[in-house]
Design a protein around this motif. Structure first.
Motif, PDB file in Angstrom:
ATOM      1  N   ASP A 125      -1.657 -18.321  -0.262  1.00 44.23           N
ATOM      2  CA  ASP A 125      -3.041 -18.505   0.184  1.00 44.23           C
ATOM      3  C   ASP A 125      -3.843 -17.216   0.106  1.00 44.23           C
ATOM      4  O   ASP A 125      -5.075 -17.245   0.034  1.00 44.23           O
ATOM      5  N   LEU A 126      -3.158 -16.086   0.134  1.00 43.01           N
ATOM      6  CA  LEU A 126      -3.841 -14.798   0.163  1.00 43.01           C
ATOM      7  C   LEU A 126      -3.889 -14.113  -1.196  1.00 43.01           C
ATOM      8  O   LEU A 126      -4.605 -13.134  -1.378  1.00 43.01           O
ATOM      9  N   GLY A 127      -3.129 -14.586  -2.135  1.00 44.62           N
ATOM     10  CA  GLY A 127      -3.054 -13.905  -3.422  1.00 44.62           C
ATOM     11  C   GLY A 127      -1.905 -12.921  -3.441  1.00 44.62           C
ATOM     12  O   GLY A 127      -1.044 -12.904  -2.554  1.00 44.62           O
ATOM     13  N   LYS A 128      -1.878 -12.068  -4.421  1.00 45.61           N
ATOM     14  CA  LYS A 128      -0.782 -11.110  -4.595  1.00 45.61           C
ATOM     15  C   LYS A 128      -0.882 -10.008  -3.540  1.00 45.61           C
ATOM     16  O   LYS A 128      -1.905  -9.328  -3.435  1.00 45.61           O
ATOM     17  N   PRO A 129       0.175  -9.816  -2.735  1.00 43.81           N
ATOM     18  CA  PRO A 129       0.130  -8.783  -1.698  1.00 43.81           C
ATOM     19  C   PRO A 129       0.250  -7.381  -2.298  1.00 43.81           C
ATOM     20  O   PRO A 129       0.556  -7.213  -3.480  1.00 43.81           O
ATOM     21  N   TRP A 130       0.022  -6.377  -1.473  1.00 39.40           N
ATOM     22  CA  TRP A 130       0.025  -4.977  -1.882  1.00 39.40           C
ATOM     23  C   TRP A 130       1.158  -4.229  -1.189  1.00 39.40           C
ATOM     24  O   TRP A 130       1.545  -4.555  -0.069  1.00 39.40           O
ATOM     25  N   TYR A 131       1.667  -3.194  -1.858  1.00 41.34           N
ATOM     26  CA  TYR A 131       2.715  -2.348  -1.286  1.00 41.34           C
ATOM     27  C   TYR A 131       2.587  -0.948  -1.879  1.00 41.34           C
ATOM     28  O   TYR A 131       1.865  -0.729  -2.856  1.00 41.34           O
TER      29      TYR A 131
ATOM     30  N   CYS B  83       2.953  -7.769  -8.713  1.00 36.40           N
ATOM     31  CA  CYS B  83       2.807  -8.540  -9.938  1.00 36.40           C
ATOM     32  C   CYS B  83       3.269  -7.691 -11.120  1.00 36.40           C
ATOM     33  O   CYS B  83       3.388  -6.462 -11.009  1.00 36.40           O
ATOM     34  N   GLU B  84       3.496  -8.373 -12.234  1.00 41.09           N
ATOM     35  CA  GLU B  84       3.994  -7.687 -13.429  1.00 41.09           C
ATOM     36  C   GLU B  84       2.873  -7.223 -14.350  1.00 41.09           C
ATOM     37  O   GLU B  84       2.928  -6.147 -14.938  1.00 41.09           O
ATOM     38  N   VAL B  85       1.832  -8.053 -14.505  1.00 38.47           N
ATOM     39  CA  VAL B  85       0.767  -7.759 -15.463  1.00 38.47           C
ATOM     40  C   VAL B  85      -0.573  -7.801 -14.734  1.00 38.47           C
ATOM     41  O   VAL B  85      -0.874  -8.758 -14.028  1.00 38.47           O
ATOM     42  N   GLY B  86      -1.367  -6.761 -14.906  1.00 40.35           N
ATOM     43  CA  GLY B  86      -2.675  -6.694 -14.283  1.00 40.35           C
ATOM     44  C   GLY B  86      -3.083  -5.261 -14.061  1.00 40.35           C
ATOM     45  O   GLY B  86      -2.236  -4.345 -14.090  1.00 40.35           O
ATOM     46  N   PRO B  87      -4.373  -4.994 -13.832  1.00 38.59           N
ATOM     47  CA  PRO B  87      -4.855  -3.613 -13.697  1.00 38.59           C
ATOM     48  C   PRO B  87      -4.247  -2.881 -12.505  1.00 38.59           C
ATOM     49  O   PRO B  87      -4.092  -1.655 -12.548  1.00 38.59           O
ATOM     50  N   ASN B  88      -3.898  -3.595 -11.423  1.00 39.00           N
ATOM     51  CA  ASN B  88      -3.347  -2.947 -10.234  1.00 39.00           C
ATOM     52  C   ASN B  88      -1.902  -3.355  -9.957  1.00 39.00           C
ATOM     53  O   ASN B  88      -1.388  -3.105  -8.867  1.00 39.00           O
ATOM     54  N   CYS B  89      -1.259  -4.001 -10.931  1.00 38.02           N
ATOM     55  CA  CYS B  89       0.114  -4.456 -10.737  1.00 38.02           C
ATOM     56  C   CYS B  89       1.093  -3.274 -10.791  1.00 38.02           C
ATOM     57  O   CYS B  89       0.949  -2.372 -11.610  1.00 38.02           O
ATOM     58  N   GLY B  90       2.092  -3.329  -9.939  1.00 39.21           N
ATOM     59  CA  GLY B  90       3.101  -2.278  -9.920  1.00 39.21           C
ATOM     60  C   GLY B  90       4.501  -2.817 -10.088  1.00 39.21           C
ATOM     61  O   GLY B  90       5.468  -2.107  -9.802  1.00 39.21           O
TER      62      GLY B  90
END
Length: 424
Positions: free
Chosen positions: A363-369, A381-388
């Motif tokens: 519901d919130l989308g991809k979390p951050w760490y 996430c694997e692919v994206g401008p802020n993916c790690g």
């Protein structure tokens, strides 16, 4: 008791102004008091007037009318009859007799009611005595067949060793929150102990269950579930008390109070819960050596949910799946997703709040760490401008980049804290 007839005249009318007045026909040397001067409210008691009339010896003609036996004195019954003659006629009228009979009937009715009340009271006392006798006999029999454990509060059948099920009100234990620096230190300690053996049988790893329901085994390479970190602490003395109470039939709840005053309680143990205690060992870690010989782990399992008490001799740090919050339940945003069940992350409506609720990641989308290599906040996430890349089980997950940067990298500028803030 009998009273001289001459003295009984003192029971009738008395006039405070003209002195003592006696009924017509009594020769007392005091004179005659006309009937119209008599005052009903001026009666005086015999005991008082006898001091003034101690020399009276003449027989009063009025009182003599009530001397039924003619012995010159009035007994209690004759005096009572004379008192009924309020008009001084020397005899009782039908109305007087009617009042006497009515009083006797009323007295008899009162006596009957009193007898009934006494009989009812006697029956009640008898029944109560039988009840006490039966209770005493049952207690004596039960005490011979059962044993009460004062520590756990349980009753055990002596012959079979079985524990009797008893119903009791649940006791609530409040969990003291950990200061953020202590929680962070404890979290790093767990990760340090897991670093050398990611699949090892560490207590915080064992708290995480596989989907099949069995605990993680040392040879199991698929046991990479959520690592459970400390949620609070209690004194080791309280932990020992909890262990003794949870090893029986009592119900205990664990209460957590968050910074904004929000509280939440979860069942810690109840009848049927299992309690396992393991003594700690001093191994290679210097931190472990400093804890002393009184290290121990107490694990309580209730309906598939476990609570672990990691004790160091004075305090016990508490963690477990029983303390993880379900969707919609309160959580501390400074703890990332550590307070929530697996698949959930803590989110707040207002950025100034420190207490949020656990919500689904979907519901919130991809979390951050925080990326351990780049030391910036990245997305899971694997692919994206802020993916790690995919987050590991030890990473703290945050619902937004603001929470990630503000909690973990507050010393950095927000634009530097994330790879591409323009892509937000």
């Amino acid at each position: 008791m009998k009273t001289r007839i001459a003295d009984t005249a003192l029971l009738v009318d008395y006039d405070d102004k003209s002195g003592t007045c006696f009924p017509d026909g009594m020769n007392t040397g005091q004179g005659y008091c006309p009937k119209h001067k008599k005052r009903r409210f001026g009666r005086k008691k015999v005991a008082f007037q006898l001091k003034r009339r101690s020399s009276i010896e003449t027989l009063d003609s009025y009182a003599r009318k009530y001397d039924v036996d003619g012995d010159g004195v009035l007994d209690d019954v004759e005096i009572a009859m004379m008192k009924r003659d309020k008009e001084g006629r020397g005899h009782l009228t039908n109305e007087d007799i009617y009042n006497i009979v009515a009083d006797q009937l009323n007295a008899k009715h009162d006596v009957n009611n009193l007898r009934k009340a006494i009989a009812g009271l006697v029956c009640f006392v008898f029944i109560l005595a039988l009840s006490n006798l039966g209770t005493s006999m049952a207690s004596a029999i039960l005490s011979k067949e059962t044993h009460a454990d004062q520590d756990s509060g349980t009753l055990t059948i002596i012959s079979t060793g079985e524990t009797l099920g008893v119903q009791s009100a649940g006791e609530t234990i409040e969990l003291a929150p950990l200061p953020n620096d202590v929680r962070r230190s404890r979290r790093n300690l767990v990760l340090e102990e897991l670093e050398g053996d990611r699949q090892g049988r560490h207590a915080h790893r064992l708290l995480s269950k596989k989907k099949s329901g069995s605990s993680c085994k040392k040879s199991d390479t698929t046991c990479t579930g959520k690592i459970i970190f400390d949620s609070g602490k209690i004194s080791q003395k309280d932990a020992e008390t909890i262990k003794s109470k949870c090893d029986g039939s009592k119900t205990l709840n664990m209460k957590r109070v968050f910074e904004d005053g929000t509280s939440d309680s979860n069942v810690l143990c109840k009848p049927g819960s299992s309690v396992i205690e393991k003594k700690g060992k001093n191994k290679r870690s210097n931190v472990r050596k400093s804890r002393g010989e009184d290290r121990k782990n107490i694990m309580i399992t209730t309906e598939g949910k476990s609570t672990n008490f990691a004790c160091n001799g004075s305090d016990c740090f508490v963690s477990g799946t029983s303390l993880l919050q379900s969707i919609g339940e309160p959580c501390d945003v400074l703890h990332g997703d550590d307070d929530c069940e697996e698949g959930l992350v803590c989110e707040v409506e207002d950025r100034s709040d420190v207490t949020g609720v656990c919500l689904s990641r979907s519901d919130l989308g991809k979390p951050w760490y925080v990326s351990s290599e780049a030391q910036i906040c990245v997305q899971d996430c694997e692919v994206g401008p802020n993916c790690g890349g995919r987050a590991q089980d030890y990473n703290e997950l945050f619902a937004t980049p603001e929470l990630c940067c503000g909690t973990m990298l507050s010393y950095m500028n927000f634009r530097v804290c994330i790879p591409d803030w323009n892509a937000l």
